[in-house]
Design a protein around this motif. Structure first.
Motif, PDB file in Angstrom:
ATOM      1  N   ASP A 241       0.803  -1.232   0.000  1.00 38.84           N
ATOM      2  CA  ASP A 241       0.000   0.000   0.000  1.00 38.84           C
ATOM      3  C   ASP A 241       0.830   1.273   0.000  1.00 38.84           C
ATOM      4  O   ASP A 241       0.267   2.380  -0.073  1.00 38.84           O
ATOM      5  N   THR A 242       2.149   1.168   0.103  1.00 37.69           N
ATOM      6  CA  THR A 242       2.986   2.373   0.187  1.00 37.69           C
ATOM      7  C   THR A 242       3.359   2.935  -1.179  1.00 37.69           C
ATOM      8  O   THR A 242       4.110   3.914  -1.251  1.00 37.69           O
ATOM      9  N   GLY A 243       2.863   2.328  -2.249  1.00 36.18           N
ATOM     10  CA  GLY A 243       3.143   2.840  -3.579  1.00 36.18           C
ATOM     11  C   GLY A 243       4.603   2.770  -3.972  1.00 36.18           C
ATOM     12  O   GLY A 243       5.100   3.642  -4.702  1.00 36.18           O
ATOM     13  N   GLY A 244       5.299   1.768  -3.495  1.00 37.62           N
ATOM     14  CA  GLY A 244       6.709   1.613  -3.813  1.00 37.62           C
ATOM     15  C   GLY A 244       7.643   2.315  -2.858  1.00 37.62           C
ATOM     16  O   GLY A 244       8.868   2.159  -2.942  1.00 37.62           O
ATOM     17  N   ASN A 245       7.104   3.110  -1.950  1.00 43.41           N
ATOM     18  CA  ASN A 245       7.930   3.752  -0.928  1.00 43.41           C
ATOM     19  C   ASN A 245       8.301   2.751   0.163  1.00 43.41           C
ATOM     20  O   ASN A 245       7.673   1.704   0.318  1.00 43.41           O
ATOM     21  N   LYS A 246       9.324   3.088   0.932  1.00 42.88           N
ATOM     22  CA  LYS A 246       9.861   2.164   1.930  1.00 42.88           C
ATOM     23  C   LYS A 246       8.864   1.924   3.059  1.00 42.88           C
ATOM     24  O   LYS A 246       8.297   2.854   3.628  1.00 42.88           O
ATOM     25  N   TRP A 247       8.687   0.661   3.393  1.00 43.69           N
ATOM     26  CA  TRP A 247       7.896   0.242   4.573  1.00 43.69           C
ATOM     27  C   TRP A 247       8.840   0.316   5.764  1.00 43.69           C
ATOM     28  O   TRP A 247       9.777  -0.471   5.874  1.00 43.69           O
ATOM     29  N   VAL A 248       8.621   1.280   6.651  1.00 46.44           N
ATOM     30  CA  VAL A 248       9.579   1.511   7.745  1.00 46.44           C
ATOM     31  C   VAL A 248       9.108   0.925   9.073  1.00 46.44           C
ATOM     32  O   VAL A 248       9.678   1.231  10.122  1.00 46.44           O
ATOM     33  N   PHE A 249       8.111   0.040   9.024  1.00 46.83           N
ATOM     34  CA  PHE A 249       7.558  -0.520  10.253  1.00 46.83           C
ATOM     35  C   PHE A 249       8.181  -1.888  10.508  1.00 46.83           C
ATOM     36  O   PHE A 249       7.505  -2.929  10.514  1.00 46.83           O
ATOM     37  N   ASP A 250       9.504  -1.836  10.731  1.00 42.92           N
ATOM     38  CA  ASP A 250      10.298  -3.056  10.858  1.00 42.92           C
ATOM     39  C   ASP A 250      11.303  -2.957  12.000  1.00 42.92           C
ATOM     40  O   ASP A 250      12.308  -3.665  12.012  1.00 42.92           O
ATOM     41  N   HIS A 251      11.035  -2.077  12.959  1.00 45.58           N
ATOM     42  CA  HIS A 251      11.953  -1.862  14.079  1.00 45.58           C
ATOM     43  C   HIS A 251      11.144  -1.385  15.283  1.00 45.58           C
ATOM     44  O   HIS A 251       9.956  -1.069  15.145  1.00 45.58           O
ATOM     45  N   PRO A 252      11.731  -1.334  16.467  1.00 41.73           N
ATOM     46  CA  PRO A 252      10.955  -0.965  17.658  1.00 41.73           C
ATOM     47  C   PRO A 252      10.401   0.456  17.597  1.00 41.73           C
ATOM     48  O   PRO A 252      11.024   1.374  17.065  1.00 41.73           O
ATOM     49  N   PHE A 253       9.223   0.618  18.180  1.00 45.49           N
ATOM     50  CA  PHE A 253       8.562   1.907  18.336  1.00 45.49           C
ATOM     51  C   PHE A 253       8.266   2.125  19.825  1.00 45.49           C
ATOM     52  O   PHE A 253       8.247   1.176  20.609  1.00 45.49           O
ATOM     53  N   PHE A 254       8.036   3.375  20.195  1.00 45.73           N
ATOM     54  CA  PHE A 254       7.600   3.672  21.557  1.00 45.73           C
ATOM     55  C   PHE A 254       6.222   4.309  21.523  1.00 45.73           C
ATOM     56  O   PHE A 254       5.738   4.756  20.476  1.00 45.73           O
ATOM     57  N   ILE A 255       5.562   4.332  22.685  1.00 47.87           N
ATOM     58  CA  ILE A 255       4.160   4.735  22.803  1.00 47.87           C
ATOM     59  C   ILE A 255       4.068   6.188  23.265  1.00 47.87           C
ATOM     60  O   ILE A 255       4.864   6.652  24.084  1.00 47.87           O
ATOM     61  N   ILE A 256       3.046   6.893  22.770  1.00 43.63           N
ATOM     62  CA  ILE A 256       2.782   8.274  23.169  1.00 43.63           C
ATOM     63  C   ILE A 256       1.290   8.444  23.448  1.00 43.63           C
ATOM     64  O   ILE A 256       0.443   7.935  22.705  1.00 43.63           O
ATOM     65  N   LEU A 257       0.986   9.163  24.510  1.00 43.95           N
ATOM     66  CA  LEU A 257      -0.366   9.648  24.805  1.00 43.95           C
ATOM     67  C   LEU A 257      -0.289  11.163  24.903  1.00 43.95           C
ATOM     68  O   LEU A 257       0.606  11.687  25.569  1.00 43.95           O
ATOM     69  N   ASN A 258      -1.200  11.866  24.262  1.00 41.70           N
ATOM     70  CA  ASN A 258      -1.198  13.315  24.446  1.00 41.70           C
ATOM     71  C   ASN A 258      -2.571  13.898  24.150  1.00 41.70           C
ATOM     72  O   ASN A 258      -3.410  13.283  23.487  1.00 41.70           O
ATOM     73  N   LEU A 259      -2.764  15.103  24.659  1.00 40.81           N
ATOM     74  CA  LEU A 259      -3.978  15.870  24.407  1.00 40.81           C
ATOM     75  C   LEU A 259      -3.557  17.257  23.951  1.00 40.81           C
ATOM     76  O   LEU A 259      -3.100  18.077  24.750  1.00 40.81           O
ATOM     77  N   ALA A 260      -3.664  17.494  22.642  1.00 36.88           N
ATOM     78  CA  ALA A 260      -3.270  18.783  22.071  1.00 36.88           C
ATOM     79  C   ALA A 260      -4.469  19.721  22.012  1.00 36.88           C
ATOM     80  O   ALA A 260      -5.630  19.289  22.000  1.00 36.88           O
TER      81      ALA A 260
END
Length: 419
Positions: A241-260
């Motif tokens: 679905d990225t249209g040939g662009n790099k899929w970067v969801f292959d490494h650890p992520f961290f969580i965020i909660l916020n209220l803007a």
């Protein structure tokens, strides 16, 4: 998605936080005992915060870092994020409350001048990161024009490769002018900002998300991201679905909660916006699963299937035995949170009863123990709140036999096979 949507990257305090965390390699995982699950259950919980603690206490510093500042966070947001318990604190009832309010501190400066609002933004960059799994939170969001709550994740390489190359997974965002709609989106190289990939989900009947708690989740595997609200899947993305662009969801992520407050996407508050506004978080959990739990039948005495009577998704619909048909009313998912779900709702003990003979029904998922179950190697399905077994009334295998909870006896009418 909104064409004018911008992202709220933080190239200031967050990058410093993340860089320091990476340098120190201070990544911790929090886990605890979990009950045995059925074969299809998601894997063990790897991290959670249930927000238990005294009223007024700050969020657990071993799990969360409170960001500070009024830079606008890449989106011309109007709030100043503080570390004050007036903006982020436990309520003593098992919740974290993030409060956005009008600012009274003349010493706070924002990108546009004296700050008009304060709020809070928490992240786990120093304490918890994970690649793949299920990430979910049960949240009651605020309401009002210009209010922007979010539950999301950023890649742990933000400090070295920058945004959007690090990747961003927005599990839930809401803008106040859309009271019954939330958005799930990803951002990466070639698909960021207004070009982010995702979808919106709206509650049926025009109901507002701010009226009640809802469970927002993403199930992330190496080749897909699957978004759901209250167990209802509404979007799946894959590398194609990225249209040939790099899929970067292959490494650890961290969580965020916020209220803007304010920003390019939601716009500013107006005369209709009341303050303070609160984002109430019941829990945040991560598990090591790599995909959404599979929906499958649950079979009991006589090979009969556990069935939602009439195929109705209305609250309080009875649960019964029925000849196996393979329809949606007989397709159940067993989650890492202990829930057993069909038709987007939870298997529930009516009224949270602990009595023998308590009615088992379908009900909106609410996180209570009346909706949590354990599945044993002996094929018992036991309700956590009552400590009693799912039971076919009268030891019957007839079509339409209603299900209840009963003291565990080991009888055939209390044995269940999932899948």
């Amino acid at each position: 998605m909104a064409a004018h949507r911008a992202r709220r990257r933080s190239f200031g305090g967050l990058v410093l936080v993340l860089t320091a965390a990476l340098a120190a390699a201070v990544f911790m995982s929090f886990s605890g005992p979990v009950a045995p699950r059925a074969r299809a259950a998601v894997a063990a919980q790897t991290w959670s915060d249930e927000f238990d603690g005294a009223s007024g206490r700050a969020p657990d510093a071993t799990k969360w870092t409170l960001e500070t500042g009024g830079s606008g966070f890449g989106n011309h947001e109007l709030q100043y994020y503080t570390q004050s318990t007036s903006n982020a604190a436990l309520d003593g009832q098992g919740h974290l409350v993030i409060t956005a309010k009008k600012n009274t501190d003349t010493g706070l400066s924002c990108w546009y001048g004296p700050c008009q609002y304060t709020s809070a933004r928490l992240n786990t960059a120093r304490t918890f990161t994970q690649a793949y799994g299920r990430f979910e939170a049960r949240i009651k969001i605020p309401r009002g024009q210009g209010i922007w709550p979010a539950f999301w994740m950023l890649g742990n390489d933000l400090g070295t490769v920058g945004w959007p190359n690090s990747g961003e997974i927005d599990i839930m965002e809401n803008i106040g002018r859309e009271p019954n709609t939330v958005h799930g989106t990803v951002h990466g190289p070639g698909y960021s900002g207004a070009g982010g990939l995702g979808s919106a989900y709206s509650l049926p009947g025009g109901r507002a998300f701010a009226d009640d708690f809802h469970v927002f989740a993403v199930d992330w595997s190496p080749n897909s991201l699957v978004w759901s609200v209250d167990g209802i899947t509404y979007k799946t993305l894959t590398p194609a679905d990225t249209g040939g662009n790099k899929w970067v969801f292959d490494h650890p992520f961290f969580i965020i909660l916020n209220l803007a407050v304010g920003g390019d996407w939601p716009g500013s508050p107006d005369a209709s916006t009341a303050f303070p506004q609160t984002m109430t978080v019941d829990y945040v959990r991560a598990s090591s699963s790599g995909s959404a739990p599979a929906a499958q039948p649950v079979r009991g005495i006589g090979g009969m299937c556990v069935d939602v009577a009439g195929g109705s998704d209305a609250d309080r619909t009875p649960i019964q035995l029925h000849n196996c048909t393979g329809n949606a009313a007989q397709q159940w998912t067993v989650g890492g949170d202990g829930t057993v779900r069909a038709l987007g709702k939870c298997l529930d003990v009516a009224g949270g009863s602990t009595a023998d003979g308590a009615v088992v029904q379908l009900y909106t998922c609410n996180g209570t123990n009346a909706q949590k179950w354990t599945y044993s190697a002996a094929h018992d399905l036991t309700n956590v709140g009552a400590g009693k077994c799912l039971d076919a009334t009268g030891n019957s295998s007839a079509d339409g036999t209603r299900l209840q909870t009963w003291t565990c006896t080991g009888g055939a009418n209390q044995k269940w096979t999932i899948g």
